[in-house]
Write a protein that holds these residues in place. Structure first.
Motif: not given
Length: 290
Positions: A16-44
């Motif tokens: 479960y944790g590793l599967l969460l990592f796949l999701l969260a790693s993309g979100l932390t890259l987008i949020f950390g670099i682009m500065g966009v709060i992407n609520l649509a990430h779960g839709s991906f």
């Protein structure tokens, strides 16, 4: 709790944790670099699950080929989506980003309803991963869950190598620290943003494709993982891949064993963990102090 049951719960926590990592790693890259709060990430994530449902009849036993095709399609979709929509959000306030990305959730849900319908679907486990292996005299563990954990570990190592050992990773880390400096060095920050966003979408979609055979494919499934993804990003530290991995595993263990020992209070466990971490380290486990 006997040793076999404990081992099964540990394996469930890691998976479960590793599967969460796949999701969260993309979100932390987008949020950390682009500065966009992407609520649509779960839709991906939902997109990936429905792609698995749509592509599995076409590829049959070629599950790995299906995953590769799905990741490629998701990356192209992410690249085009950043160009058409997200590139206009960078200079907007966070409230506008939240409202506009929430609107994307509604759009994706409506498109899903039109194209696929509102029924609950299932994706078959590939024949070569069916069955389970024994853990003790009574307990057993599915081969597919072990495959999912192994695939996530391979991807985590690959992502770590890309971010920390390649020129692209150097630019990503520099962009997360100081995007103005990156622009000043002549790096095409717009192209970098699109690559990062496409990678984030591909990782989320891959998580959905891997998770589909273990659970149902159903409407609104992206919303159920979005909040947990943000919890992981906050605990690990915004922009930190290593922090996302550590936080994902912590959340996996807290959530899984919380349901075993404190079933009535299990929903609180990950938020208590987040509160403790933020009191101790407001920037997250691996985050940098402002």
């Amino acid at each position: 709790m006997d040793i076999a049951t404990f081992l099964v719960q540990c394996l469930n926590s890691v998976q479960y944790g590793l599967l969460l990592f796949l999701l969260a790693s993309g979100l932390t890259l987008i949020f950390g670099i682009m500065g966009v709060i992407n609520l649509a990430h779960g839709s991906f994530y939902m997109l990936g699950a429905y792609m698995a449902f749509a592509l599995s009849p076409l590829f049959g036993d070629q599950f790995l080929v299906m995953l590769a095709v799905g990741v490629a399609l998701a990356a192209v979709f992410g690249y085009l989506l950043e160009w058409a929509f997200y590139s206009y959000l960078y200079q907007r306030e966070h409230l506008q980003q939240v409202l506009m990305t929430y609107a994307l959730i509604l759009v994706f849900e409506e498109l899903r309803s039109i194209l696929v319908g509102n029924d609950v679907h299932g994706v078959k486990v590939p024949p070569w991963l069916e069955g389970s292996f024994a853990l003790g005299d009574v307990m057993s563990y599915p081969w597919y869950r072990l495959f999912a954990s192994g695939a996530c570990i391979v991807l985590a190592v690959a992502l770590y190598w890309v971010v920390n050992r390649t020129k692209l990773g150097m630019m990503i880390r520099a962009g997360a620290s100081n995007r103005d400096m990156v622009r000043g060095l002549g790096i095409d920050i717009q192209r970098l943003y699109r690559i990062v966003f496409a990678a984030g979408v591909a990782l989320a979609a891959l998580a959905g494709m891997i998770a589909a055979p273990m659970s149902s494919v159903y409407p609104g499934m992206g919303g159920s993982v979005l909040i947990i993804c943000f919890v992981v990003v906050v605990i690990g530290g915004i922009g930190s891949i290593t922090g996302a991995l550590v936080a994902s595993l912590l959340v996996g263990f807290v959530d899984t064993f919380g349901k075993v020992f404190f079933a009535e209070l299990s929903g609180m466990g990950i938020y208590v963990l987040m509160a403790i971490v933020l009191i101790w380290r407001p920037e997250g486990l691996m985050g940098r102090k402002a």
